[in-house]
Design an enzyme around this catalytic site. Structure first.
Site, mmCIF file in Angstrom:
data_model
loop_
_atom_site.group_PDB
_atom_site.id
_atom_site.type_symbol
_atom_site.label_atom_id
_atom_site.label_comp_id
_atom_site.label_asym_id
_atom_site.label_seq_id
_atom_site.Cartn_x
_atom_site.Cartn_y
_atom_site.Cartn_z
ATOM 1 N N ASP A 109 0.952 -1.291 0.066
ATOM 2 C CA ASP A 109 0.173 0.043 0.102
ATOM 3 C C ASP A 109 1.218 1.014 -0.029
ATOM 4 O O ASP A 109 2.112 1.213 0.228
ATOM 5 C CB ASP A 109 -0.954 -0.040 1.275
ATOM 6 C CG ASP A 109 -1.721 1.252 1.530
ATOM 7 O OD1 ASP A 109 -2.076 1.609 0.270
ATOM 8 O OD2 ASP A 109 -1.836 1.695 2.557
ATOM 9 N N PHE B 286 -12.597 21.082 -6.502
ATOM 10 C CA PHE B 286 -11.729 19.884 -7.075
ATOM 11 C C PHE B 286 -12.365 18.902 -7.730
ATOM 12 O O PHE B 286 -13.413 18.431 -7.064
ATOM 13 C CB PHE B 286 -10.853 19.838 -5.885
ATOM 14 C CG PHE B 286 -9.731 18.679 -6.342
ATOM 15 C CD1 PHE B 286 -8.562 18.837 -6.986
ATOM 16 C CD2 PHE B 286 -10.323 17.210 -6.024
ATOM 17 C CE1 PHE B 286 -7.863 17.918 -7.331
ATOM 18 C CE2 PHE B 286 -9.434 16.107 -6.379
ATOM 19 C CZ PHE B 286 -8.039 16.863 -7.222
ATOM 20 N N ASP C 79 -4.697 6.065 -4.471
ATOM 21 C CA ASP C 79 -4.113 7.411 -4.830
ATOM 22 C C ASP C 79 -4.310 7.775 -6.310
ATOM 23 O O ASP C 79 -4.235 6.685 -6.977
ATOM 24 C CB ASP C 79 -2.844 7.765 -4.179
ATOM 25 C CG ASP C 79 -3.021 8.868 -2.889
ATOM 26 O OD1 ASP C 79 -4.224 9.644 -3.137
ATOM 27 O OD2 ASP C 79 -2.222 8.826 -2.310
#
Lengths: 370, 1141
Positions: free
Chosen positions: B408, B543, B681
């Site tokens: 991770d 965003f 991510d």
């Protein structure tokens, strides 16, 4: 012989110190102890195998084994041994007639002449040998009652189940029970020296001292009772089926060799490891004066009371005479084996040496297993 | 009413009924259990992870243990030994080892179960407040029942799945941290249903809650974490409920003073417990292989037994019948039947070849290896007082075989702490990443909370002098352009942000004097160097991962309109107005920051005229009102505003790596471990971190997108990756560079590229040629799929490492799961096989402990199989001489004690202490690790060698003594003692040859074994035992006579030396062939030198804006919810348009 690096990684002395430094709360700290054991830093001797240490090892083993082997071989060769097969398979052998009868109880005598080329010095052991007799068969080995043989009164009258089918005969318990006892070797061997003039003399055979001390004195005991009159002790029992006479008549002249503690019986009861075996029968003690050999060279005659049938299973019966040394009887195998293994080690050492010189320095990256 | 409810609920599947404040309704339906029977509907809130009760322990543990094939086999043997006809050995001979194994195993199970009970009790005793007629009373978690109303305070863990009734926040909002459930650390908000909020907050809460008699109809308990369907029936009306109204067990209440909730699911019904599933028991390759070996041994054993039985039948027929005695004791059975009986007899006799104590010793060694991992002070992390922990005690040797490490990112490679390190304003770079200067004196700033790792006095001077308008504007932008929420604590503002980047920036601005104080729906209050200013917030251009930027449009206190924008450099640079100053110097700064692996954001401003605003706000409200394609329309509108920007500066944030990550990864790469990073991510962030942690070198070429797709889909890939390089992608690359590639793939591509198993195989094959693989934007489930993919398509051992609950799937799926006990909740650790405090400890775990474990266990297994088989096979050879009668070669006691006493300790010491090279050398030479990956030390070939060797040894063990004894008048018992002696000597000599690390324990163990052998021989053959049990200790006197016989000793010595000669020769051969490089390893004592990989090649500019996976709080801001402000009367769903005027 081996290079070594003793990596004495000393134990950290900080163990107690670090705990103290942590303050009062550190007693609960999960911090592992900094000890050599827990940190796997125990001082240890790490033998490092190098060609310089391993190769000499082979030669050293070889150099130790070969002399031992030679010593053993020589010792073994110095032992005189004489073996004679008296089964009587050949039609013209003296015991042929006796061997024909297939019975345990009909006594038949025959005599086998032989001659010794060399004199036998010192004490001479006389063995009888049997072949193809599976004394190591599992059910045979089990077929005995050590409790009975140890003189247990209740086992005497109620032998162990292991003794079946030689447990009860004629509604009486058999003593000694079991297949081993039942098949007791019952040939009687006598040895005569035949003087050149034709007269002959009986060579005295000692029948005591042939069993292990522990067997004779601890393992085998007659049932408690009147030692002089074993007949009463064994009165509720019967003899094994194949026996001529009951156990208390094995050696009626010597109460110390009668009943369960008869040494011929004890020797027989110590079962052999292999189907072909020899058992100590008698000892011929050396002459008192020590001047003449125990058995001088010349002609002998073996008188056999032929009782024990072996022809049915292609068995062989032998009589062996042997002098003895510290390593027992004649045993060339051990010496030869030592010499062989020593030579193999030596040979391997040479081969490895050659390999080492030829390839050793090039093949750098081969990983070392283990 | 109730009837109608039932009927309607049956249609919708909502059959779970919860009545508030109605214990007498739920209590009778409580779930109870007796043994394995369960009835009742509602589980209580007790966690029961234990397995045994005092009553069930014995049957259950026996049942479990006899499920193991080996144990069951031995049970059968024991049973068979009780049949007198076939009992070749007394029953206690097998019983003794079996009992030892059963007792040890049972004790271990009992201990772990007690541990589970303790940890259960700890959880069950956590405090919570339950509403009773006396008001809220303190209780414990275990007392919570369905239908109770609970009061949860800030920072408490939610004890059961609750329906949020109301909270002390406006709109009954509350914030929860779901780290334990999904691993995300950002806060999520939950809101009570409007009806309960309105009704229950209108007065003193307790008085209103007590008579609350709502009934909830909802789904049966299930494990879907993001879905909940239910209805609240109250006062004749029904209200729909969804997951937004639920507080799940295990989440933590944050930023909210108090919430009140109705318990819906308790204990094992709760979503998190439904979700954690049953723990899969992991088996190592070695263990599976071992099981196969055991099965093979059993099959061989049966075959041999069958052959010997045939031999027995033939013997009985041809020979046995002629020997009167043997014929008599054969009884009435036919030879064939005797053979049949002997078949079973031989199975019993040969059963010692089955290494029964192998399993228990194997386990013991595993446990010690696990302890050693926990004891390692170099894997102890002072900061959170966490030693390494091995939670699964059967995987140690796989630590030495890891081929793929799947990691991770957040919290594992990185610390999940973003630090404002540098900035570039108007072409000047402030801050220095390398120098350690003293912290700035910020005492002039009363809002300073500390924690700024930025030390450039020039910037502070410039700010305080107020002589550089761009600098001032830059920090104004940082203080305004965000969606952070503030909270006051001890007179200082604390920030809650959806994105850690934003938090870092706003905090940095606060420290330097631009303090974001508070926000309302339409205003922002900022203290600029002590002057409090109010900005009117006109619009938030939120965003999104596609836009990669966000902006705010504000009216400044002096009346001007300004758009502040921050975003990824590429995005901002192309939207600058022509002739924007400092462009070149800014780009240089960007490259400089990229070289230091900092994460950059560009900050820009635009002055907007009133006319432009009027026109744009019109367009915005139009777009917001659109019913279809609203998102894209909004984006277009945003696009019109975010142009002609003026560059203010660049921020550089360090996504701080955990300590030692680059060194660890480079070391593991040298060890041949393929490192894959799987992260939720975005690609940019992941690539950025990938470079920073040396997963990829600066000149590594990234294979991604279309290029990757072509490479995978080209038909030749299957044949060989190397062939492709001429034709397709690699045409420009030279051979040396072929491994200088890394695959970067995102979740969607990955799903597409690995649709079919064949393509998955290609993908893994390709990845094996590359340096590393980066998978971005993958879901927790996908992480597990990736692990599965690797497991399926390569033979190597996979290891997954992660710290959050989102890694749990992956950790459970991989061969070995490692959990980092970091800041986030303990979910990962709970499910992991190993728990570490730091990623860098992985290096020691694999290269030292793993490698040692592998070597030790391989040596152990080889030796163990050798010693048991060579000793048992002797019986076969003896059978040839005893008429196939299954006569044992040894005394029965020897058979029982051989594995348990005479030969067990030295091999255990070997398995525990053996070190081929020291820990330091292991770390220094990671390439030595490859031995384990290739399974060089224990594989079928080695196994065959071992078995051949043991057959050879058994032949020697039997035939040399027989050869010696056949010409002597020695009996069976002497032969047995000689062979026993030789067997013990050979086994001991072999272990002496194998041991290369002689601690005092090894020496003691070897001595102990020999002493025990002689001592027990003497004792077991002593007169005392014989006279007491003449029929059991029949070997009386045998050893005394044998030990006194020099021939026996000479034979034993010769046999022993001959038996281990091959082993010694092989060792000598390997020594001779290998150049003596081991010596160097041993003597190398210098500390580990970490090779510096910091040679910078062509820098790649890396800019990104990391947001959490969600969209952030932008919408919530503009909705004005959760902000203590002018009480907005917002009901239900308010469209963005209305909130934007």
């Amino acid at each position: 012989m081996m290079a070594s690096s003793y990596t004495a990684k000393e134990e950290d002395g900080h163990h107690s110190g670090s705990a103290a430094a942590g303050g009062p709360g550190s007693s609960k700290s999960k911090k592992p102890d900094n000890t050599a054991f827990k940190q796997q830093r125990l001082p240890a001797w790490q033998p490092i195998l190098t060609a310089g240490t391993v190769l000499p090892a082979f030669f050293v083993i070889g150099l130790i084994f070969i002399p031992i082997g030679i010593g053993l071989f020589v010792t073994s060769n110095n032992i005189r041994e004489f073996e004679i097969d008296y089964t009587g398979v050949d039609t013209n052998s003296p015991c042929n007639r006796c061997s024909q009868t297939y019975s345990w109880n009909i006594s038949c005598t025959c005599s086998v002449p032989f001659s010794l080329e060399q004199p036998f010095e010192s004490n001479v052991f006389m063995y009888y040998g049997l072949s193809n007799f599976y004394q190591n068969h599992r059910r045979y080995v089990k077929s005995r009652d050590d409790s009975q043989l140890n003189g247990d009164k209740s086992s005497l009258t109620n032998p162990s189940k292991e003794c079946e089918p030689y447990r009860i005969s004629e509604k009486k318990p058999i003593a000694p029970c079991g297949a081993i006892a039942n098949s007791l070797f019952n040939d009687t061997l006598e040895l005569y020296y035949i003087y050149p003039n034709g007269s002959r003399t009986l060579i005295p055979l000692v029948k005591k001292g042939i069993a292990w001390w522990t067997d004779k004195h601890v393992k085998f005991r007659n049932p408690p009772g009147n030692n002089d009159n074993l007949t009463i002790t064994f009165q509720d029992t019967t003899k094994p089926v194949n026996w001529h006479k009951p156990v208390y008549e094995l050696d009626p002249n010597d109460p110390d060799n009668n009943g369960f503690i008869n040494e011929d019986f004890i020797v027989w009861m110590r079962t052999a490891a292999l189907p072909t075996f020899r058992k100590l029968y008698r000892i011929i003690q050396k002459n008192k004066d020590n001047m003449t050999p125990t058995l001088p060279r010349g002609n002998y005659s073996l008188e056999i009371a032929y009782n024990y049938p072996v022809r049915s299973f292609d068995g062989r019966k032998r009589m062996i005479l042997s002098t003895i040394s510290w390593m027992g009887g004649k045993n060339p195998f051990l010496g030869i084996a030592y010499i062989t293994v020593g030579s193999v080690c030596f040979f391997l050492g040479v081969v490895l040496l050659i390999i080492h010189h030829k390839y050793g320095n090039r093949n750098n990256n081969a990983d070392i297993p283990n | 009413m109730a009837k109608r409810d039932t009927s309607c609920s049956e249609e919708t599947g909502m059959t779970w009924q919860v009545r508030a404040n109605c214990q007498h309704f739920h209590k009778p339906l409580g779930r109870k259990s007796f043994l394995c029977f369960r009835w009742g509907r509602y589980a209580d809130n007790l966690v029961r992870s234990y397995k045994y009760s005092p009553l069930t322990f014995l049957p259950l543990t026996l049942y479990e243990q006899f499920q193991r094939a080996a144990n069951f086999f031995f049970l059968l043997i024991v049973v068979m030994q009780c049949v007198p006809l076939i009992a070749t050995l007394p029953w206690y001979i097998t019983m003794l080892p079996l009992l030892t194994v059963l007792i040890m195993r049972g004790a271990k199970d009992l201990l772990t179960d007690l541990g589970r009970r303790r940890s259960d009790a700890k959880i069950n005793r956590r405090p919570c407040d339950i509403l009773t007629t006396q008001g809220f009373t303190a209780a414990q978690w275990k007392d919570v029942c369905v239908g109770d109303i609970l009061r949860i305070h800030k920072d408490q863990v939610i004890p059961a799945d609750l329906l949020l009734l109301c909270s002390t926040e406006p709109h009954s909002l509350c914030y929860v941290e779901t780290a334990d459930i999904d691993g995300e650390t950002n806060l999520k908000f939950r809101q009570a249903p409007a009806i309960t909020h309105d009704e229950l907050t209108s007065g003193p809460i307790e008085e209103l809650l007590l008579p609350f008699d709502g009934v909830v109809w909802c789904e049966e308990p299930n494990g879907r974490l993001y879905l909940f369907r239910g209805e609240l029936h109250w006062r004749g009306q029904s209200h729909l409920l969804d997951i937004e109204h639920m507080l799940l067990r295990g989440t933590v209440l944050r930023n909210t003073d108090t919430v009140y909730g109705l318990v819906i699911y308790t204990g094992s019904d709760s979503k998190i417990l439904r979700n954690c599933g049953s723990l899969k028991v992991k088996k190592t390759w070695m263990e599976r292989f071992l099981n196969k070996v055991v099965v093979t041994i059993v099959v061989c054993l049966l075959t041999v037994a069958l052959l010997l039985a045939v031999g027995c039948g033939l013997f009985e027929h041809w020979v046995g019948s002629k020997i009167e005695v043997l014929a008599a004791i054969r009884g009435s059975y036919s030879p064939a039947y005797r053979g049949f009986l002997n078949f079973w007899g031989y199975i019993i006799l040969l059963s010692p070849a089955m290494p029964i104590s192998l399993y228990i010793t194997f386990e013991l060694i595993h446990v010690v290896h696990c302890l050693q991992i926990g004891w390692d002070i170099k894997m102890y992390w002072e900061e959170n007082e966490k030693p390494a922990q091995a939670r699964t005690t059967s995987l140690n040797e796989e630590l030495g075989q890891v081929g793929h490490l799947l990691s991770d990112k957040t919290g594992t490679l990185t610390q999940n702490r973003l630090i404002f390190r540098q900035c570039c304003i108007a072409g000047h770079i402030y801050g220095d990443i390398t120098a350690k200067t003293k912290p700035l004196d910020l005492s002039w700033n009363r809002f300073s909370c500390g924690g700024l790792q930025f030390s450039d006095q020039r910037l502070v001077d410039r700010l305080l002098q107020r002589n550089c308008p761009e600098t001032l504007e830059f920090f104004t932008a940082l203080a305004l352009c965000h969606t952070v929420m503030s909270e006051w604590k001890d007179g200082l503002p604390r920030y809650q942000a959806a994105s850690p980047d934003e938090e870092a920036l706003v905090c940095a601005a606060r420290e330097l004097g631009w303090v974001f104080l508070s926000r309302t729906r339409d205003s922002l209050t900022v203290s600029e160097l002590g002057f409090t200013l109010h900005y009117h917030l006109l619009a938030v251009l939120d965003f999104s991962s596609k836009r990669r930027r966000m902006s705010v449009l504000v009216r400044t206190p002096d009346g001007g309109l300004k758009l502040y924008c921050k975003g990824a450099d590429v995005i901002i640079l192309e939207r600058l107005r022509k002739g924007s100053p400092h462009q070149e110097s800014t780009e240089q700064a960007l490259e400089a920051f990229a070289q230091s692996c900092l994460r950059t954001l560009c900050v820009a401003v635009r002055c907007v005229s009133e006319a432009q605003w009027m026109e744009w706000s019109h367009a915005l409200s139009q777009a917001a009102m659109a019913t279809t394609h609203r998102e894209t329309m909004l984006e277009e509108v945003y696009e019109q505003m975010e142009k002609e920007l003026t560059m203010l500066g660049v921020t550089a944030i360090e996504d701080r790596l955990q300590e030692g990550v680059p060194e660890t990864i480079s070391s593991l790469r040298q060890a041949g471990v393929k490192v894959w990073v799987l992260t939720g991510d975005k690609t940019e962030t992941a690539v950025n971190v990938g470079y920073a942690c040396k997963l990829m070198d600066p000149d590594t070429r990234l294979l991604q997108g279309e290029e990757l797709r072509q490479l995978l889909q080209s038909p030749t890939t299957e044949v060989s990756f190397h062939k492709d390089k001429e034709s397709l992608v690699w045409s420009t690359d030279k051979m040396s560079q072929k491994s200088k590639a890394a695959i970067v793939v995102d979740g969607f591509e990955l799903a597409e590229l690995t649709k079919t198993p064949e393509m998955g195989g290609r993908f893994v094959a390709l990845s094996n040629q590359c340096q590393s693989v980066l998978c971005c934007r993958v879901t927790p489930a996908q992480k597990a799929e990736v692990v599965e993919l690797v497991k399926k398509n390569s033979s190597s051992v996979t290891m997954a490492i992660g710290d959050g609950a989102n890694d749990v799937n992956m950790i459970k799926t991989a061969h070995i799961g490692v959990g980092l006990c970091g800041v986030e909740g303990g979910q990962a650790v709970q499910n992991a096989d190993f728990a570490l405090a730091q990623f860098s400890f992985l290096r020691r775990l694999l290269l030292v402990h793993g490698r040692w474990s592998y070597r030790r266990i391989c040596s152990f297994l080889r030796y163990f199989l050798y010693k048991t088989t060579c000793f048992a096979l002797v019986h076969i050879w003896y059978s040839l001489y005893n008429g196939f009668s299954a006569q044992p070669m040894y005394e029965s006691w020897f058979i029982a004690l051989y594995t348990v006493m005479y030969t067990s300790l030295p091999v255990q010491c070997l398995g525990i202490f053996e070190q081929d090279i020291s820990a330091e050398s292991s770390l220094n030479r990671p390439e030595l690790y490859r031995v384990g990956q290739k399974q060089e030390l224990f594989n079928p070939l080695i196994l065959c060698g071992t078995l051949l060797y043991s057959i050879y040894t058994s032949i020697i063990l039997f035939f040399i003594p027989v050869g010696v004894l056949q010409s002597l008048d020695l009996d069976y018992q002497t032969l047995a003692v000689t062979v026993e002696m030789s067997a013990v000597f050979s086994a001991t000599l072999e272990i002496i040859l194998q041991t290369r690390f002689w601690t005092k324990y090894n020496c003691a163990a070897v001595l102990f074994s020999l002493v025990v052998f002689f001592l027990s021989s003497v004792i077991l053959h002593s007169p005392r035992l014989f006279t007491s049990f003449p029929n059991d200790y029949i070997f009386f006197g045998a050893s005394l006579n044998a030990f006194a016989n020099p021939v026996v000793w000479l034979t034993a010595i010769l046999t022993t030396c001959t038996a281990v000669l091959p082993s010694f020769t092989v060792q000598a051969l390997s020594v001779v062939l290998a150049k003596n490089n081991k010596h160097k390893i041993h003597s190398s004592k210098e500390p580990v030198e970490l090779k510096s990989w910091f040679n910078r090649g062509v820098p790649h500019r890396r800019s990104s804006y990391a947001m959490s996976q969600g969209k952030g709080f932008g919408k919530l801001m503009t909705l004005g919810m959760g902000v203590r402000s002018t009480t907005p009367s917002l009901e239900g769903r308010v469209t963005p348009a209305t909130s934007l005027h």
